[in-house]
Design an enzyme around this catalytic site. Structure first.
Site, mmCIF file in Angstrom:
data_model
loop_
_atom_site.group_PDB
_atom_site.id
_atom_site.type_symbol
_atom_site.label_atom_id
_atom_site.label_comp_id
_atom_site.label_asym_id
_atom_site.label_seq_id
_atom_site.Cartn_x
_atom_site.Cartn_y
_atom_site.Cartn_z
ATOM 1 N N ARG A 140 -2.405 12.341 10.078
ATOM 2 C CA ARG A 140 -1.141 12.988 10.404
ATOM 3 C C ARG A 140 -0.942 14.192 9.495
ATOM 4 N NH1 ARG A 140 3.386 8.567 12.024
ATOM 5 N NH2 ARG A 140 2.149 8.414 13.926
ATOM 6 N N ASP B 86 0.793 -1.225 0.000
ATOM 7 C CA ASP B 86 0.000 0.000 0.000
ATOM 8 C C ASP B 86 0.832 1.285 0.000
ATOM 9 O OD1 ASP B 86 1.024 -0.257 2.536
ATOM 10 O OD2 ASP B 86 -0.886 -0.224 3.590
ATOM 11 N N HIS B 87 2.069 1.220 0.493
ATOM 12 C CA HIS B 87 2.821 2.450 0.719
ATOM 13 C C HIS B 87 3.567 2.970 -0.510
ATOM 14 C CE1 HIS B 87 1.879 2.241 4.903
ATOM 15 N NE2 HIS B 87 2.690 3.234 5.202
ATOM 16 N N ASP C 81 3.559 -0.840 11.417
ATOM 17 C CA ASP C 81 3.077 0.455 10.954
ATOM 18 C C ASP C 81 2.410 1.154 12.130
ATOM 19 O OD1 ASP C 81 2.430 1.994 8.209
ATOM 20 O OD2 ASP C 81 0.831 2.316 9.674
ATOM 21 N N ARG D 80 13.544 1.697 14.448
ATOM 22 C CA ARG D 80 14.170 1.326 13.174
ATOM 23 C C ARG D 80 15.327 0.325 13.361
ATOM 24 N NH1 ARG D 80 15.530 6.732 10.540
ATOM 25 N NH2 ARG D 80 13.287 6.903 10.847
ATOM 26 N N SER E 74 13.112 6.064 17.066
ATOM 27 C CA SER E 74 12.195 5.050 16.563
ATOM 28 C C SER E 74 12.777 3.675 16.808
ATOM 29 C CB SER E 74 11.968 5.246 15.066
ATOM 30 O OG SER E 74 13.100 4.790 14.369
HETATM 31 FE FE1 SF4 Z 1 -1.051 4.663 4.800
HETATM 32 FE FE2 SF4 Z 1 -0.038 5.268 7.156
HETATM 33 FE FE3 SF4 Z 1 -1.411 7.079 5.776
HETATM 34 FE FE4 SF4 Z 1 -2.645 5.072 6.832
HETATM 35 S S1 SF4 Z 1 -1.552 6.685 7.931
HETATM 36 S S2 SF4 Z 1 -2.943 5.820 4.761
HETATM 37 S S3 SF4 Z 1 -1.158 3.405 6.614
HETATM 38 S S4 SF4 Z 1 0.558 6.145 5.224
#
Ligand code: SF4
Length: 752
Positions: free
Chosen positions: A447, A100-101, A165, A644, A642
């Site tokens: 975000r 998805d990313h 994630d 990571r 993080s």
């Molecule tokens: Fe994708 Fe993360 Fe945005 Fe959700 S918050 S759409 S998982 S990038």
């Protein structure tokens, strides 16, 4: 509870284990003898050792056995490469991977998807073949966003899921404890090691009253983010409860859980209720709903359970909110928003409205949003701002295509993007404003940090409900309040938008759309994992060498880092993320952000073999080629930031033996141990100042034993040799990691 109910409709043989969970809980109950919160019940029922585990909220480290693992395509690469190096035939716990990313939004769904499949071919081929080989469910590009797929297919009440994630807590909407982790943690669970989590504190949010009109579930978390701020949930699980939870749809609860990541919460949970049952039924999982009903007593808090902090919200009084710009905790109710925009000089013209993403893509979200768009169309007006729709999954896209919402959005002037993250993670080829030009956009995402959506630090990004995104896009202005303000129809007559309405669940059922799932084949022995030897994005990992059993003598200090050294300084993100599946290539960013005490500069250290100044990774490579081990000296809280895992893999790969600091961020310290390195701390922090960047170091590794300090001999360039005591936090099992070369080598050894 003896019934065998499958975790999902895709896998055979993975069952929901309420019986075991209730047994574990009984053991913990008899020990703690107090009412438990729901969050505690989920965690403690997944303890590796319910009898022996020390349990104190905010203090103990719990060893847990999660039910599932999920990875998105960007983080899955290194997780799977590491898992492969353990040499196990299949993952030990149910795992899925979601593409998805890596899909960039450019012109619209199908074309963008096609382009992404060609650009990322080697990554997708690798993931698809590795998933087939190691018994991992693979969701192809176009299937949708990880969290939406998990909610639709894999989440179940009372379960424990870890995902690589940060918005994994989305599954809290279905009563699951779903926690975002780093790749190293996912690898542990795939390889059957217990997973460690500091016992979270529990913040209770008691909801009373009922949502109505323009107020939506998103406004609950926008409000909570304003109260708790971006740090307020750190180390805690947010537990919603109270009668108000019954007025929120299951997908609405998921939205709230999802954005709980913005306040730093470990996760958010909701108690099991009828709304969850309805969603399970609508997604063809009534058997799970019935099973959960039989265990319902344990799928909520105990009477009298105590929270570390309690917030009360009356939903009947809650106003719609808009949060931002630049931070998700700057919460402004809609009644004050226009004023705030003027006071702060936020650009009034709204350039773009974006709905969807993993946060707000449900059928309910889309139906409500479409009802507002339809209202506008009936008055002969469309979106003034550019308008984009990101369906969270193929199932949602197909269902709203069938039921007409998608056509409404297109008529309204919208562009429907691929079922993927797209502009939410900066995968947006935005052309309408120049970099540096101040402008405003509004989305239903979670975000909104500087530059996140379009890489433009001057973009003022606001987050809100899909309802408000649509309404504001019609006006094309930040000063519009749909609750009180009027718009002009095509003839110039004034009208007011009707509050949104929409079905929570599709009355005709969900349309699954195109089949985008790849199940692991029955015979996996003949599957070859596809990694091209010439790839610059992927590289098969070789197991690290075991310890040679000797003390390490006369080592150079690669760098004595001064001040803050975060995981970003150790392994930078940005353009380097392209190489996250190629350890050797990404190692060229090792420690390039750390400040060298010798010259006060970043990425410039002296090579002790030839006295020349060079980049940190170049000098490390030279030492490695010459067979010289090296150490790093660091300051306080080294490795904060993080989880990571690259920050631990890179120094190990380039031949480092030990990282010696005043103190460590705990996750990084554990990650270093996992990779077979020695994280050590000065017994007397003042000794940090005695070390000079060109000293030589002896480390008496043979002294390594649980609870014992280690001796370091320091040979200054000019002056007398002196000794320094170093502390370490290795336990027995971790010492084996060091001896065998890594945690995975240890797993591989014991699997034989
Ligand atoms: Fe994708 Fe993360 Fe945005 Fe959700 S918050 S759409 S998982 S990038």
């Amino acid at each position: 509870l003896d019934k065998k109910v499958k975790q999902n409709n895709w896998e055979e043989g993975n069952f929901i284990n309420y019986k075991k969970m209730s047994e574990n809980l009984a053991i913990v109950r008899s020990r703690l003898n107090r009412p438990l919160t729901y969050a505690e019940k989920i965690l403690y029922s997944h303890l590796d050792d319910p009898h022996g585990q020390e349990i104190e909220r905010g203090v103990s480290y719990l060893k847990l056995r999660p039910d599932r693992v999920a990875c998105q395509d960007a983080t899955a690469q290194m997780a799977i490469l590491q898992f492969m190096s353990a040499g196990m035939p299949s993952v030990a716990n149910p795992t899925t991977v979601h593409c998805d990313h890596l899909i960039e939004a450019q012109v619209g769904g199908p074309k963008d998807l096609e382009r992404a499949i060609s650009i990322n071919k080697e990554v997708y081929d690798f993931l698809a073949s590795a998933c087939a080989k190691y018994n991992i469910g693979f969701w192809r590009p176009g299937s949708g966003i990880i969290h939406q797929i998990l909610l639709e297919n894999y989440a179940f009440p009372g379960g424990l899921l870890i995902g690589t994630d940060s918005h994994t807590p989305n599954a809290g909407g279905l009563g699951m404890c779903a926690i975002g982790v780093g790749g190293a943690d996912a690898v542990d669970v795939m390889a059957n090691l217990p997973w460690e989590l500091k016992a979270p504190k529990v913040i209770g949010v008691k909801l009373t009253g009922q949502l109505s009109g323009w107020t939506s579930p998103k406004d609950i978390i926008l409000k909570v983010a304003g109260i708790l701020t971006v740090k307020g949930g750190t180390g805690a699980i947010v537990e919603y409860h109270g009668p108000g939870t019954n007025s929120i749809s299951c997908t609405g609860m998921a939205t709230i859980g999802n954005m709980g990541a913005e306040i730093g919460a470990t996760t958010s949970v909701f108690p099991f209720n009828d709304r969850m049952y309805d969603y399970l039924k609508a997604t063809k999982r009534s058997d799970i709903g019935d099973f959960a009903r039989s265990y319902a007593k344990e799928l909520r808090e105990d009477e009298g359970a105590e929270y570390d902090q309690l917030i009360e919200l009356n939903l009947s009084e809650l106003e719609p909110h808009i949060n931002g710009p630049f931070t998700p905790d700057l919460a402004t109710p809609i009644s004050k928003f226009s004023e705030a925009a003027k006071e702060n000089n936020w650009p009034d013209e709204l350039k773009a409205g974006l709905i969807g993403s993993c946060t707000n893509s449900s059928y309910e979200d889309m139906s409500r949003a479409a009802s507002i768009a339809r209202d506008a169309l009936e008055h002969g007006v469309k979106a003034k701002s550019a308008f984009f729709v990101t369906p969270g999954s193929e199932q949602i896209r197909a269902t709203i295509a069938r039921d007409g919402q998608l056509q409404t959005f297109e008529e309204f002037g919208g562009i429907v993007l691929a079922n993927a993250c797209g502009p939410c993670i900066g995968q947006w080829d935005r052309q309408d404003v120049k970099k540096g030009e101040a402008n405003s956009i509004i989305s239903s995402y979670n975000r909104n940090f500087t530059g996140r959506n379009d890489g433009n630090p001057a973009t003022h990004s606001f987050v809100t409900s899909p309802d408000l995104v649509v309404a504001m896009s019609i006006a094309g202005s930040l000063s519009f309040n749909p609750l009180t303000d009027k718009l002009k129809d095509k003839d110039g007559n004034e009208f007011q938008l009707t509050p949104p309405t929409g079905e929570g669940l599709p009355s005709r059922g969900y349309d699954p759309g195109n089949n985008t799932y790849q199940a692991p084949p029955a015979d996996r022995t003949t599957v070859n994992v596809q990694v091209s030897p010439s790839s610059d994005r992927l590289q098969v990992l070789q197991p690290f060498n075991a310890w040679d059993g000797k003390d390490a003598l006369d080592m150079p200090i690669l760098i004595k880092a001064k001040g803050k050294t975060t995981t970003d300084h150790i392994s930078m993100a940005g353009p380097w993320l392209k190489y996250r599946g190629h350890l050797d290539n990404i190692s060229n960013n090792m420690l390039i952000g750390a400040i060298n005490e010798a010259n006060g500069e970043a990425n410039k250290v002296r090579n002790s073999t030839n006295d020349e100044w060079d980049a940190v990774p170049a000098v490390a490579r030279d030492y490695k080629a010459k067979g010289i081990k090296w150490v790093v000296i660091g300051d306080w809280n080294y490795g904060e930031g993080s989880s990571r895992e690259h920050a631990a893999l890179e120094p190990r790969h380039l031949g480092g033996l030990a990282i010696i600091t005043r103190s460590f961020a705990r996750i990084h310290e554990t990650n270093l141990k996992k990779q077979g390195m020695l994280p050590l701390t000065f017994a007397d922090p003042a000794d940090y100042d005695k070390i000079k960047p060109d000293d030589r170091i002896d480390l008496l590794c043979t002294e390594l034993a649980v609870g014992k300090p280690l001796t370091m001999r320091v040979h200054p360039k000019d002056g007398e040799t002196f000794e320094v005591k170093l502390n370490q936090t290795f336990n027995e099992a971790q010492i084996e990691w060091f001896k065998n070369g890594s945690a995975l080598n240890t797993m591989a050894k014991s699997a034989k």
